[in-house]
Design a protein around this motif. Structure first.
Motif, PDB file in Angstrom:
ATOM      1  N   GLN A 160     -14.527  14.386  10.874  1.00 56.86           N
ATOM      2  CA  GLN A 160     -14.461  13.062  11.476  1.00 56.86           C
ATOM      3  C   GLN A 160     -13.489  12.174  10.717  1.00 56.86           C
ATOM      4  OE1 GLN A 160     -15.525  12.807  14.491  1.00 56.86           O
ATOM      5  NE2 GLN A 160     -17.220  11.363  14.349  1.00 56.86           N
ATOM      6  N   VAL A 161     -12.752  11.404  11.467  1.00 61.06           N
ATOM      7  CA  VAL A 161     -11.812  10.433  10.900  1.00 61.06           C
ATOM      8  C   VAL A 161     -12.154   9.060  11.477  1.00 61.06           C
ATOM      9  CG1 VAL A 161      -9.414   9.721  10.718  1.00 61.06           C
ATOM     10  CG2 VAL A 161      -9.989  12.156  10.659  1.00 61.06           C
ATOM     11  N   GLN A 162     -12.305   8.085  10.602  1.00 57.74           N
ATOM     12  CA  GLN A 162     -12.548   6.723  11.054  1.00 57.74           C
ATOM     13  C   GLN A 162     -11.255   5.919  10.875  1.00 57.74           C
ATOM     14  OE1 GLN A 162     -14.952   8.070   8.610  1.00 57.74           O
ATOM     15  NE2 GLN A 162     -15.829   8.944  10.456  1.00 57.74           N
ATOM     16  N   LEU A 163     -10.929   5.125  11.884  1.00 59.66           N
ATOM     17  CA  LEU A 163      -9.698   4.346  11.887  1.00 59.66           C
ATOM     18  C   LEU A 163     -10.005   2.883  12.172  1.00 59.66           C
ATOM     19  CD1 LEU A 163      -7.631   6.811  14.110  1.00 59.66           C
ATOM     20  CD2 LEU A 163      -7.575   6.647  11.617  1.00 59.66           C
ATOM     21  N   VAL A 164      -9.436   2.004  11.356  1.00 65.68           N
ATOM     22  CA  VAL A 164      -9.646   0.571  11.553  1.00 65.68           C
ATOM     23  C   VAL A 164      -8.300  -0.141  11.507  1.00 65.68           C
ATOM     24  CG1 VAL A 164     -10.760  -1.523  10.712  1.00 65.68           C
ATOM     25  CG2 VAL A 164     -11.932   0.696  10.494  1.00 65.68           C
ATOM     26  N   GLU A 165      -7.917  -0.735  12.638  1.00 66.41           N
ATOM     27  CA  GLU A 165      -6.645  -1.460  12.712  1.00 66.41           C
ATOM     28  C   GLU A 165      -6.826  -2.903  12.271  1.00 66.41           C
ATOM     29  OE1 GLU A 165      -6.813   1.111  16.570  1.00 66.41           O
ATOM     30  OE2 GLU A 165      -8.169  -0.130  15.371  1.00 66.41           O
ATOM     31  N   SER A 166      -5.728  -3.492  11.829  1.00 64.26           N
ATOM     32  CA  SER A 166      -5.700  -4.919  11.501  1.00 64.26           C
ATOM     33  C   SER A 166      -4.262  -5.413  11.592  1.00 64.26           C
ATOM     34  CB  SER A 166      -6.257  -5.180  10.094  1.00 64.26           C
ATOM     35  OG  SER A 166      -5.471  -4.517   9.119  1.00 64.26           O
ATOM     36  N   GLY A 167      -4.108  -6.739  11.595  1.00 67.84           N
ATOM     37  CA  GLY A 167      -2.775  -7.314  11.549  1.00 67.84           C
ATOM     38  C   GLY A 167      -2.273  -7.910  12.843  1.00 67.84           C
ATOM     39  N   GLY A 168      -3.047  -7.791  13.920  1.00 70.43           N
ATOM     40  CA  GLY A 168      -2.597  -8.365  15.179  1.00 70.43           C
ATOM     41  C   GLY A 168      -2.578  -9.886  15.130  1.00 70.43           C
ATOM     42  N   GLY A 169      -1.927 -10.495  16.123  1.00 72.10           N
ATOM     43  CA  GLY A 169      -1.873 -11.940  16.172  1.00 72.10           C
ATOM     44  C   GLY A 169      -1.048 -12.433  17.339  1.00 72.10           C
ATOM     45  N   VAL A 170      -0.837 -13.754  17.355  1.00 73.43           N
ATOM     46  CA  VAL A 170      -0.027 -14.397  18.387  1.00 73.43           C
ATOM     47  C   VAL A 170       1.324 -14.736  17.781  1.00 73.43           C
ATOM     48  CG1 VAL A 170       0.163 -16.335  19.967  1.00 73.43           C
ATOM     49  CG2 VAL A 170      -2.083 -15.344  19.467  1.00 73.43           C
ATOM     50  N   MET A 171       2.373 -14.229  18.396  1.00 73.86           N
ATOM     51  CA  MET A 171       3.725 -14.349  17.856  1.00 73.86           C
ATOM     52  C   MET A 171       4.666 -14.930  18.897  1.00 73.86           C
ATOM     53  SD  MET A 171       2.784 -12.983  15.045  1.00 73.86           S
ATOM     54  CE  MET A 171       4.344 -12.952  14.168  1.00 73.86           C
ATOM     55  N   CYS A 225      -3.447   0.380   9.690  1.00 78.03           N
ATOM     56  CA  CYS A 225      -4.572   1.197  10.151  1.00 78.03           C
ATOM     57  C   CYS A 225      -5.124   1.928   8.937  1.00 78.03           C
ATOM     58  CB  CYS A 225      -4.112   2.181  11.209  1.00 78.03           C
ATOM     59  SG  CYS A 225      -5.374   3.362  11.705  1.00 78.03           S
ATOM     60  N   ALA A 226      -6.315   1.547   8.534  1.00 74.57           N
ATOM     61  CA  ALA A 226      -6.967   2.184   7.399  1.00 74.57           C
ATOM     62  C   ALA A 226      -7.755   3.391   7.880  1.00 74.57           C
ATOM     63  CB  ALA A 226      -7.890   1.189   6.704  1.00 74.57           C
ATOM     64  N   ALA A 227      -7.522   4.531   7.249  1.00 72.23           N
ATOM     65  CA  ALA A 227      -8.166   5.781   7.643  1.00 72.23           C
ATOM     66  C   ALA A 227      -9.146   6.238   6.569  1.00 72.23           C
ATOM     67  CB  ALA A 227      -7.125   6.855   7.883  1.00 72.23           C
ATOM     68  N   SER A 228     -10.218   6.878   7.009  1.00 71.34           N
ATOM     69  CA  SER A 228     -11.197   7.427   6.079  1.00 71.34           C
ATOM     70  C   SER A 228     -11.895   8.607   6.729  1.00 71.34           C
ATOM     71  CB  SER A 228     -12.224   6.360   5.671  1.00 71.34           C
ATOM     72  OG  SER A 228     -12.939   5.898   6.799  1.00 71.34           O
ATOM     73  N   GLY A 229     -12.575   9.388   5.896  1.00 68.16           N
ATOM     74  CA  GLY A 229     -13.386  10.477   6.408  1.00 68.16           C
ATOM     75  C   GLY A 229     -12.801  11.859   6.248  1.00 68.16           C
ATOM     76  N   ASN A 257       0.247   7.183   1.575  1.00 66.24           N
ATOM     77  CA  ASN A 257      -0.803   8.152   1.290  1.00 66.24           C
ATOM     78  C   ASN A 257      -1.695   7.724   0.132  1.00 66.24           C
ATOM     79  OD1 ASN A 257       0.138   9.774   3.351  1.00 66.24           O
ATOM     80  ND2 ASN A 257       1.443  10.997   2.003  1.00 66.24           N
ATOM     81  N   THR A 258      -1.205   6.845  -0.727  1.00 70.88           N
ATOM     82  CA  THR A 258      -2.027   6.376  -1.848  1.00 70.88           C
ATOM     83  C   THR A 258      -3.084   5.381  -1.383  1.00 70.88           C
ATOM     84  OG1 THR A 258      -0.571   4.528  -2.415  1.00 70.88           O
ATOM     85  CG2 THR A 258      -0.075   6.671  -3.405  1.00 70.88           C
ATOM     86  N   LYS A 259      -2.830   4.759  -0.222  1.00 70.40           N
ATOM     87  CA  LYS A 259      -3.770   3.765   0.308  1.00 70.40           C
ATOM     88  C   LYS A 259      -4.478   4.249   1.570  1.00 70.40           C
ATOM     89  CE  LYS A 259      -1.156  -0.177  -1.488  1.00 70.40           C
ATOM     90  NZ  LYS A 259      -0.454  -1.454  -1.171  1.00 70.40           N
ATOM     91  N   ASN A 260      -4.198   5.476   1.987  1.00 72.15           N
ATOM     92  CA  ASN A 260      -4.783   6.011   3.229  1.00 72.15           C
ATOM     93  C   ASN A 260      -4.557   5.060   4.403  1.00 72.15           C
ATOM     94  OD1 ASN A 260      -5.651   8.113   1.690  1.00 72.15           O
ATOM     95  ND2 ASN A 260      -7.828   7.687   1.878  1.00 72.15           N
ATOM     96  N   THR A 261      -3.350   4.556   4.490  1.00 70.84           N
ATOM     97  CA  THR A 261      -3.048   3.535   5.495  1.00 70.84           C
ATOM     98  C   THR A 261      -1.774   3.867   6.256  1.00 70.84           C
ATOM     99  OG1 THR A 261      -4.145   1.832   4.166  1.00 70.84           O
ATOM    100  CG2 THR A 261      -2.622   1.075   5.863  1.00 70.84           C
TER     101      THR A 261
END
Length: 128
Positions: free
Chosen positions: A1-12, A22-26, A74-78
């Motif tokens: 299993q791989v968990q993915l969490v996005e961030s950084g969106g906004g109004v531009m 996208c932070a990945a784990s698992g 790869n050091t930040k899994n991102t």
């Protein structure tokens, strides 16, 4: 299993730059390909960019080529998506995806069915 969490969106504004994360784990981060898709209101989810885990090969949709850059730390899994020269038509929910499948074919990862795991998405809105 791989968990993915996005961030950084906004109004531009058109012409602005934005970087999605996208932070990945698992699972060991270097053992799967990663990519970005997006879905605008009333439209199908479409391929944006992919980065393979063998050879770090990249592939982009024509609509974002030379404006967006996919990369991974790869050091930040991102995973990152640097978006420059944003246009109103880039407005969409952006999804991070991961897959253990591999192919050297450049368009292999453009199909949604090739991807095994998805994040929850992050909204990007670009006004003119």
């Amino acid at each position: 299993q791989v968990q993915l969490v996005e961030s950084g969106g906004g109004v531009m504004q058109a012409g602005d730059s934005l970087r999605l994360s996208c932070a990945a784990s698992g699972h060991p981060f270097t053992s799967y390909a990663m990519g970005w898709f997006r879905q605008a209101p009333g439209k199908e989810r479409e391929f944006v960019a992919a980065l393979s885990w063998i050879g770090n090969r990249t592939h982009y949709a024509e609509s974002v080529k030379n404006r967006f850059t996919i990369s991974r730390d790869n050091t930040k899994n991102t995973l990152y998506l640097q978006m420059d020269s944003l246009k109103p038509e880039d407005t969409a929910v952006y999804y991070c995806a991961a897959t253990f499948k591999y192919s050297p074919e450049s368009d292999y990862y453009t199909y949604r069915s090739r991807w095994d795991y998805w994040g929850q998405g992050t909204q990007v809105t670009v006004s003119s």
